[in-house]
Scaffold this active site. Structure first.
Site, short mmCIF file in Angstrom:
data_model
loop_
_atom_site.label_atom_id
_atom_site.label_comp_id
_atom_site.label_asym_id
_atom_site.label_seq_id
_atom_site.Cartn_x
_atom_site.Cartn_y
_atom_site.Cartn_z
N GLU A 143 0.83 -1.21 0.00
CA GLU A 143 0.00 0.00 0.00
C GLU A 143 0.86 1.25 0.00
O GLU A 143 0.55 2.24 -0.68
CB GLU A 143 -0.91 0.01 1.22
N GLU A 191 -4.61 -9.77 2.45
CA GLU A 191 -5.53 -9.57 3.58
C GLU A 191 -6.83 -10.35 3.44
O GLU A 191 -7.37 -10.85 4.43
CB GLU A 191 -5.85 -8.08 3.76
#
Length: 298
Positions: free
Chosen positions: A152, A172
């Site tokens: 990210e 995730e």
């Protein structure tokens, strides 16, 4: 109806009045000098060097650069220190040699627990708020695995150079969660369909796949990484710092706002902020005089 008065082209501004002392400028220059003197330092989990025109942030928590709250606070503090540094053109984020093979494996497992998730998310998002508020172009140099929050972080940067061995992971979904920042960032960087596939499957992508989908700007052999990074940093470092900041702000606003609002914001910054800079005036003068501009970073 009375006709509208035609807009006048921006006029070149003269230099400041000789002999006139502005106390606010003196204070600001003093603060900038202090920031420069303190610009090169090692925190516990990062190395930071802002003694020149590049703010160089090196993540240094061997071996996988797993982020904890203290590390994230150090990163935010380092970036925030550039608020008064108009001479700094660019922020460069990379990993230390001690972390060979890894950019960052993201947040540690403790960051997903109910006891820590709020504090961890606040610390993580503070880094991105600092990057946005400082409004300087950010270059990520990814040499190895970027996973979870590490991926990210790279995705949020304005420019990304990766080595051929690089791999990006957003696993995730396989843990029964999703990356809240990534769910906002990826659709704007690689498009909603590719973002959906990346986040819904949790499948890793290699450097060439990342290049094809627009997640990175360049993929280079590890042997050519330093030369490629140095060349790009040099080219950006030759530009005016404040103009780079305004350009970053316009592109960021345009990426995150509806088009009409983004266009209005861009026009406002262009007319009311860009042309107030001495460097924008110097650029126009240099164009007229057919010479290379000399930036004052003002």
């Amino acid at each position: 109806m009375r006709p509208e008065r035609a807009a006048q082209p921006p006029k070149l501004k003269a230099s400041g009045t000789p002999g006139r002392v502005n106390m606010a400028d003196e204070i600001k220059e003093s603060d900038v000098k202090e920031e420069k003197e303190q610009g090169k330092r090692d925190f516990k989990f990062i190395r930071w060097d802002a003694s020149g025109v590049v703010g160089h942030l090196t993540m240094n928590r061997p071996k996988q650069n797993i982020m904890n709250i203290e590390m994230l606070k150090e990163m935010a503090k380092a970036v925030e220190s550039l608020n008064l540094r108009e001479d700094v053109r660019l922020i460069l984020i990379d990993s230390s040699p001690e972390c060979e093979g890894y950019f960052s494996m993201g947040v540690g497992a403790e960051g997903y627990t109910a006891q820590m998730v709020f504090q961890m998310m606040d610390a993580f998002h503070a880094v991105f708020r600092a990057m946005s508020d400082v409004s300087k172009p950010v270059l990520a140099v990814v040499n190895g695995v970027a996973s979870g929050a590490g991926a990210e972080l790279a995705a949020f940067c304005d420019l990304v150079i990766a080595t051929e061995e690089t791999q990006f992971r957003q696993p995730e979904i396989k843990l029964g969660v999703f990356p809240p920042l990534g769910a906002v960032v990826y659709p704007r960087v690689i498009g909603p369909r590719r973002a959906m596939e990346l986040l819904l499957t949790g499948d890793p992508i290699n450097a060439q796949q990342a290049l094809q989908m627009g997640l990175v700007n360049r993929v280079v052999p590890r042997s050519a990484l330093k030369e490629t990074v140095d060349s790009l940093v040099k080219r950006i470092g030759e530009q005016s710092g404040p103009v780079l900041q305004l350009l970053k702000r316009v592109i960021f606003e345009g990426t995150w706002r509806p088009f009409g609002e983004a266009l209005k914001k861009s026009q406002d910054i262009y007319l009311n902020q860009l042309f107030e800079l001495e460097d924008s005036q110097e650029g126009l003068r240099a164009l007229v005089e057919k010479r290379k501009p000399v930036w004052k970073n003002k």
